[in-house]
Design a protein around this motif. Structure first.
Motif, PDB file in Angstrom:
ATOM      1  N   MET A  61       0.828  -1.204   0.000  1.00 26.76           N
ATOM      2  CA  MET A  61       0.000   0.000   0.000  1.00 26.76           C
ATOM      3  C   MET A  61       0.867   1.260   0.000  1.00 26.76           C
ATOM      4  SD  MET A  61      -3.095  -1.020  -0.229  1.00 26.76           S
ATOM      5  CE  MET A  61      -4.109   0.386   0.172  1.00 26.76           C
ATOM      6  N   ARG A  62       1.853   1.277   0.853  1.00 24.24           N
ATOM      7  CA  ARG A  62       2.702   2.468   0.934  1.00 24.24           C
ATOM      8  C   ARG A  62       3.541   2.652  -0.320  1.00 24.24           C
ATOM      9  NH1 ARG A  62       4.639   1.740   7.297  1.00 24.24           N
ATOM     10  NH2 ARG A  62       2.618   2.306   8.217  1.00 24.24           N
ATOM     11  N   ALA A  63       3.989   1.534  -0.911  1.00 27.17           N
ATOM     12  CA  ALA A  63       4.784   1.633  -2.135  1.00 27.17           C
ATOM     13  C   ALA A  63       3.974   2.215  -3.286  1.00 27.17           C
ATOM     14  CB  ALA A  63       5.325   0.248  -2.517  1.00 27.17           C
ATOM     15  N   LEU A  64       2.653   2.019  -3.238  1.00 27.62           N
ATOM     16  CA  LEU A  64       1.777   2.565  -4.273  1.00 27.62           C
ATOM     17  C   LEU A  64       1.420   4.026  -4.030  1.00 27.62           C
ATOM     18  CD1 LEU A  64      -0.621  -0.489  -4.602  1.00 27.62           C
ATOM     19  CD2 LEU A  64       0.885   0.376  -6.398  1.00 27.62           C
ATOM     20  N   GLY A  65       1.849   4.554  -2.892  1.00 28.16           N
ATOM     21  CA  GLY A  65       1.549   5.946  -2.579  1.00 28.16           C
ATOM     22  C   GLY A  65       0.268   6.133  -1.812  1.00 28.16           C
ATOM     23  N   VAL A  66      -0.305   5.039  -1.285  1.00 24.91           N
ATOM     24  CA  VAL A  66      -1.526   5.123  -0.490  1.00 24.91           C
ATOM     25  C   VAL A  66      -1.150   5.225   0.984  1.00 24.91           C
ATOM     26  CG1 VAL A  66      -3.666   3.958   0.161  1.00 24.91           C
ATOM     27  CG2 VAL A  66      -2.802   3.757  -2.182  1.00 24.91           C
ATOM     28  N   GLN A  67      -1.687   6.219   1.663  1.00 18.16           N
ATOM     29  CA  GLN A  67      -1.418   6.382   3.092  1.00 18.16           C
ATOM     30  C   GLN A  67      -2.084   5.249   3.869  1.00 18.16           C
ATOM     31  OE1 GLN A  67      -2.333  10.304   4.593  1.00 18.16           O
ATOM     32  NE2 GLN A  67      -2.344   9.616   6.725  1.00 18.16           N
ATOM     33  N   PHE A  68      -1.304   4.533   4.654  1.00 19.60           N
ATOM     34  CA  PHE A  68      -1.839   3.418   5.442  1.00 19.60           C
ATOM     35  C   PHE A  68      -1.123   3.367   6.779  1.00 19.60           C
ATOM     36  CE2 PHE A  68      -1.615  -1.183   6.639  1.00 19.60           C
ATOM     37  CZ  PHE A  68      -2.936  -1.298   7.042  1.00 19.60           C
TER      38      PHE A  68
END
Length: 328
Positions: A96-103
């Motif tokens: 998720m974080r690698a895709l730029g989604v805040q998690f």
């Protein structure tokens, strides 16, 4: 009311997809109805996983897939979902974080493992999903970040999580936070199998005015309303929800918003490889275009393009440059 700093914040299952190909005979041997989705406990999931062939692991979950699509389209997205302290939890967080989604949801210590979905894909591209929710159904209102929810233009909720008591209470609280902040709430029915035991709950939420934007496929819309045809279902739903979006597989998609109706055909691909995530990416495209101020027709087109891309390869996350596809 302050301007939103995020486009979308989603609440949903934190799941890692385990994807393998199989033939129809495998599905028959294991009593798995082709193209269906069923829930498994941890022991059942272990047994099916042992019988599967070589598999690939890709972070999934319906709303999480949608947020991956939002990010790929240049939007600002955050995700709230419960993982455990284990290897699959680490994989989910990294992806998720690698895709730029805040998690930033704190992991669950002890108890159930991170959820997984064992997906079997037959030669015709149909996927049979076998989900063991694990820790994802332990999501509680205690982990909600009110400032995060209030900071997004749209709160996006998935139907898979509406059944279990803990996450349902968390989602209801999130709806209150979003509406108090003047934000919109979008909801996806997720899967026909979810409706049978949750129809009254879904209907109550819609009747109460808690939903501003509803995503459903044609079968879900008919099941939820009990209508005999899609037009009657749309009339009933659009009387209660400001924007209703219905996907129809190869027949495309349509939407009704404040009396306006729009429709688009399906985006054509050379070969359907795996239909996993088609609805998730459709929602991503629709919401991304909506947050950028495009009209209803363009919102549908962007959804169709994103869905078309994801069914052209294995997995429920985009691989091609969605921004370039939409631009073209």
């Amino acid at each position: 009311m302050t301007s939103p700093s995020l486009d979308i914040v989603a609440i949903g299952d934190a799941i890692v997809d385990v994807i393998a190909t199989c033939d129809d005979a495998f599905l028959t041997r294991h009593n798995l109805p082709k193209g269906s989705m069923q829930l498994l406990d941890v022991a059942e999931a272990d047994a099916l996983y042992a019988a599967m062939g070589t598999a690939r692991e890709i972070s999934g979950g319906s709303a999480a897939n949608s947020m991956a699509g939002i990010s790929a389209l240049g939007g600002k997205a955050a995700f709230v979902g419960q993982i455990a302290v284990d290897q699959l939890g680490d994989i989910f967080t990294h992806d998720m974080r690698a895709l730029g989604v805040q998690f930033d949801t704190p992991p669950l210590v002890g108890g159930l493992p991170t959820g997984r979905c064992l997906i079997l894909v037959t030669e015709d591209g149909q996927r049979t999903m076998n989900t063991s929710p694990g820790a994802s159904h332990q999501l509680s209102a205690d982990v909600l970040d009110e400032a995060l929810i209030a900071s997004a233009a749209i709160l996006y909720l998935e139907g898979y999580l509406w059944g279990p008591e803990l996450p349902r209470a968390a989602m209801q609280q999130a709806v209150r936070i979003a509406h108090e902040a003047g934000r919109q709430v979008a909801f996806t029915l997720s899967e026909s199998v979810c409706i049978a035991g949750r129809k009254e709950g879904f209907a109550a939420m819609i009747d109460s005015g808690g939903i501003d934007l509803l995503f459903a496929n044609e079968d879900e819309a008919l099941q939820l309303t009990g209508a005999g045809d899609l037009r009657a279902a749309l009339d009933e739903l659009s009387a209660k929800v400001g924007t209703v979006v219905v996907t129809r597989g190869a027949a495309g998609a349509l939407a009704v918003e404040k009396g306006e109706r729009a429709q688009v055909p399906a985006f054509q691909v050379k070969k359907v490889v795996d239909t996993t995530g088609a609805g998730d990416l459709f929602a991503a495209g629709f919401l991304a275009a909506r947050c950028k101020g495009h009209d209803l027709q363009q919102q549908l087109w962007t959804g169709a393009i994103a869905a078309g891309e994801v069914i052209s390869h294995f997995g429920a996350r985009p691989e091609a440059d969605l921004k370039e596809l939409v631009r073209l």
